[in-house]
Design a protein around this motif. Structure first.
Motif, PDB file in Angstrom:
ATOM      1  N   TYR A 142       0.844  -1.193   0.000  1.00  0.00           N
ATOM      2  CA  TYR A 142       0.000   0.000   0.000  1.00  0.00           C
ATOM      3  C   TYR A 142       0.882   1.247   0.000  1.00  0.00           C
ATOM      4  O   TYR A 142       1.986   1.238   0.564  1.00  0.00           O
ATOM      5  CB  TYR A 142      -0.851   0.070   1.271  1.00  0.00           C
ATOM      6  CG  TYR A 142      -1.934  -0.958   1.420  1.00  0.00           C
ATOM      7  CD1 TYR A 142      -3.238  -0.695   1.022  1.00  0.00           C
ATOM      8  CD2 TYR A 142      -1.679  -2.184   2.020  1.00  0.00           C
ATOM      9  CE1 TYR A 142      -4.259  -1.617   1.204  1.00  0.00           C
ATOM     10  CE2 TYR A 142      -2.681  -3.121   2.207  1.00  0.00           C
ATOM     11  CZ  TYR A 142      -3.972  -2.835   1.793  1.00  0.00           C
ATOM     12  OH  TYR A 142      -4.970  -3.760   1.977  1.00  0.00           O
TER      13      TYR A 142
ATOM     14  N   TRP B 279       0.610   5.246   1.248  1.00  0.00           N
ATOM     15  CA  TRP B 279      -0.127   6.301   1.952  1.00  0.00           C
ATOM     16  C   TRP B 279       0.537   7.630   1.598  1.00  0.00           C
ATOM     17  O   TRP B 279       1.717   7.842   1.860  1.00  0.00           O
ATOM     18  CB  TRP B 279      -0.073   6.055   3.449  1.00  0.00           C
ATOM     19  CG  TRP B 279      -0.676   7.144   4.307  1.00  0.00           C
ATOM     20  CD1 TRP B 279      -0.004   8.027   5.087  1.00  0.00           C
ATOM     21  CD2 TRP B 279      -2.065   7.434   4.487  1.00  0.00           C
ATOM     22  NE1 TRP B 279      -0.879   8.855   5.741  1.00  0.00           N
ATOM     23  CE2 TRP B 279      -2.162   8.517   5.386  1.00  0.00           C
ATOM     24  CE3 TRP B 279      -3.242   6.895   3.959  1.00  0.00           C
ATOM     25  CZ2 TRP B 279      -3.375   9.060   5.790  1.00  0.00           C
ATOM     26  CZ3 TRP B 279      -4.457   7.441   4.343  1.00  0.00           C
ATOM     27  CH2 TRP B 279      -4.528   8.505   5.248  1.00  0.00           C
TER      28      TRP B 279
ATOM     29  N   GLU C  92      -4.295   9.886   1.545  1.00  0.00           N
ATOM     30  CA  GLU C  92      -4.994   8.925   0.686  1.00  0.00           C
ATOM     31  C   GLU C  92      -4.230   7.608   0.649  1.00  0.00           C
ATOM     32  O   GLU C  92      -2.992   7.591   0.596  1.00  0.00           O
ATOM     33  CB  GLU C  92      -5.144   9.469  -0.734  1.00  0.00           C
ATOM     34  CG  GLU C  92      -6.126  10.618  -0.856  1.00  0.00           C
ATOM     35  CD  GLU C  92      -6.379  11.013  -2.302  1.00  0.00           C
ATOM     36  OE1 GLU C  92      -5.924  10.295  -3.213  1.00  0.00           O
ATOM     37  OE2 GLU C  92      -7.034  12.051  -2.517  1.00  0.00           O
TER      38      GLU C  92
ATOM     39  N   LYS D  40      -3.566   3.990  -1.298  1.00  0.00           N
ATOM     40  CA  LYS D  40      -3.662   3.322  -2.604  1.00  0.00           C
ATOM     41  C   LYS D  40      -3.069   1.933  -2.503  1.00  0.00           C
ATOM     42  O   LYS D  40      -1.985   1.753  -1.951  1.00  0.00           O
ATOM     43  CB  LYS D  40      -2.904   4.136  -3.652  1.00  0.00           C
ATOM     44  CG  LYS D  40      -2.924   3.522  -5.051  1.00  0.00           C
ATOM     45  CD  LYS D  40      -2.117   4.348  -6.035  1.00  0.00           C
ATOM     46  CE  LYS D  40      -2.129   3.726  -7.422  1.00  0.00           C
ATOM     47  NZ  LYS D  40      -1.320   4.513  -8.395  1.00  0.00           N
ATOM     48  N   VAL D  41      -3.790   0.940  -3.040  1.00  0.00           N
ATOM     49  CA  VAL D  41      -3.255  -0.417  -3.116  1.00  0.00           C
ATOM     50  C   VAL D  41      -2.365  -0.502  -4.352  1.00  0.00           C
ATOM     51  O   VAL D  41      -2.807  -0.237  -5.468  1.00  0.00           O
ATOM     52  CB  VAL D  41      -4.386  -1.465  -3.206  1.00  0.00           C
ATOM     53  CG1 VAL D  41      -3.793  -2.873  -3.166  1.00  0.00           C
ATOM     54  CG2 VAL D  41      -5.393  -1.295  -2.086  1.00  0.00           C
ATOM     55  N   LEU D  42      -1.101  -0.866  -4.155  1.00  0.00           N
ATOM     56  CA  LEU D  42      -0.142  -0.907  -5.262  1.00  0.00           C
ATOM     57  C   LEU D  42      -0.105  -2.258  -5.973  1.00  0.00           C
ATOM     58  O   LEU D  42       0.417  -2.357  -7.087  1.00  0.00           O
ATOM     59  CB  LEU D  42       1.259  -0.571  -4.753  1.00  0.00           C
ATOM     60  CG  LEU D  42       1.452   0.823  -4.164  1.00  0.00           C
ATOM     61  CD1 LEU D  42       2.858   0.970  -3.583  1.00  0.00           C
ATOM     62  CD2 LEU D  42       1.192   1.904  -5.200  1.00  0.00           C
TER      63      LEU D  42
ATOM     64  N   LYS E  10      -2.025  -6.207  -6.957  1.00  0.00           N
ATOM     65  CA  LYS E  10      -3.290  -6.918  -7.121  1.00  0.00           C
ATOM     66  C   LYS E  10      -3.116  -8.334  -6.576  1.00  0.00           C
ATOM     67  O   LYS E  10      -2.037  -8.932  -6.710  1.00  0.00           O
ATOM     68  CB  LYS E  10      -3.752  -6.932  -8.575  1.00  0.00           C
ATOM     69  CG  LYS E  10      -2.889  -7.741  -9.526  1.00  0.00           C
ATOM     70  CD  LYS E  10      -3.485  -7.708 -10.932  1.00  0.00           C
ATOM     71  CE  LYS E  10      -2.680  -8.563 -11.905  1.00  0.00           C
ATOM     72  NZ  LYS E  10      -3.241  -8.528 -13.267  1.00  0.00           N
TER      73      LYS E  10
ATOM     74  N   ASP F 210       5.762  10.058   2.262  1.00  0.00           N
ATOM     75  CA  ASP F 210       5.153   8.810   1.789  1.00  0.00           C
ATOM     76  C   ASP F 210       5.373   7.698   2.809  1.00  0.00           C
ATOM     77  O   ASP F 210       6.418   7.634   3.477  1.00  0.00           O
ATOM     78  CB  ASP F 210       5.780   8.358   0.463  1.00  0.00           C
ATOM     79  CG  ASP F 210       5.253   9.128  -0.726  1.00  0.00           C
ATOM     80  OD1 ASP F 210       4.315   9.931  -0.557  1.00  0.00           O
ATOM     81  OD2 ASP F 210       5.786   8.924  -1.842  1.00  0.00           O
TER      82      ASP F 210
ATOM     83  N   ASP G 187      -9.449  -1.718   3.816  1.00  0.00           N
ATOM     84  CA  ASP G 187      -8.699  -0.563   3.327  1.00  0.00           C
ATOM     85  C   ASP G 187      -9.217   0.724   3.963  1.00  0.00           C
ATOM     86  O   ASP G 187      -8.440   1.635   4.287  1.00  0.00           O
ATOM     87  CB  ASP G 187      -8.805  -0.465   1.803  1.00  0.00           C
ATOM     88  CG  ASP G 187      -8.118  -1.629   1.095  1.00  0.00           C
ATOM     89  OD1 ASP G 187      -7.497  -2.466   1.794  1.00  0.00           O
ATOM     90  OD2 ASP G 187      -8.213  -1.703  -0.146  1.00  0.00           O
TER      91      ASP G 187
END
Length: 239
Positions: A120, A122, A126, A128-130, A132, A183, A198
């Protein structure tokens, strides 16, 4: 950069089949979630990370353009060693492991990934899932055949479509991201991400306090919810 981590067997499992790797001098960080009978899962995850560690010294002479190739070859080497062990040693038959790795170089990072552990990002409040999930359920969600809510309770959610050691060859997902000050990149196994959504993760990250306090709240929350699986989290904070 600051690195925080925890790894626990949880409330049900007898042993911890997760492993994690922190090689700050080389900018390499990784998590792995092993699978297999008896103690083979922990052997698989530890073996995969050991191969990354063995190859880490080669990074010193590489240019930024060569880093993805190093990651792909490292995953391929880990796959060869785990696969060979699973096919030649009866006690390790069927073992394999997820592997999610982060390679940090100054103001950029590479993520390499196989399995359903996650990375992930941050940034700016926000999440975000990096990565899959290379799982049956993840594929069904991407195809629109089931919803995210259905995926959380799906009886086959633990079936992986891709894992280190599962076959002679391994396909690796790689992506590069430009880093910014502030980050946070989180690597975690599914024992973490299956228990905390999430939305909950983003909410926790938004709370005031230190990152140490945040990670401890998350660890305790998983335990309070019964921690049905091993769970591991590795947090890299860009300062």
């Amino acid at each position: 950069m600051r690195v925080l981590s925890f790894s626990e067997k949880g409330c049900i499992r007898k042993n911890n089949e997760d492993s994690f790797l922190v090689l700050s001098d080389h900018g390499i960080f990784a998590v792995a979630d092993g699978m297999g009978g008896h103690r083979s899962g922990e052997i698989a995850s530890a073996t995969a990370l050991r191969e990354l560690e063995k190859l880490a010294p080669r990074l010193k002479g590489l240019t930024d353009q060569d880093l993805e190739g190093w990651l792909v070859e490292s995953f391929a080497q880990a796959n060869r060693v785990v696969y060979e062990s699973s096919t030649t040693e009866p006690e390790n038959a069927g073992m394999g492991t997820t592997l999610t790795a982060l390679l940090v170089r100054e103001t950029s990072a590479l993520i390499a990934h196989a399995g359903d552990s996650r990375a992930y990002l941050w940034r700016g409040e926000e999440l975000k899932v990096l990565t899959k999930d290379h799982s049956l359920v993840g594929e069904l969600v991407r195809l629109g055949q089931i919803s995210l809510e259905e995926a959380e309770k799906h009886p086959q959610r633990n079936i992986l479509m891709r894992a280190i050691g599962a076959d002679q060859q391994i396909e690796v997902d790689c992506q590069k991201i430009a880093l910014q000050s502030g980050d946070v990149i989180l690597l975690c196994t599914d024992g973490f991400s299956n228990v905390i959504s999430d939305q909950e993760l983003a909410s926790e990250f938004s709370q005031p306090g230190t990152w140490e306090e945040c990670l401890e709240r998350l660890r305790l929350l998983i335990l309070e919810r019964g921690a049905p699986d091993n769970f591991t989290a590795l947090c890299c904070i860009m300062e």
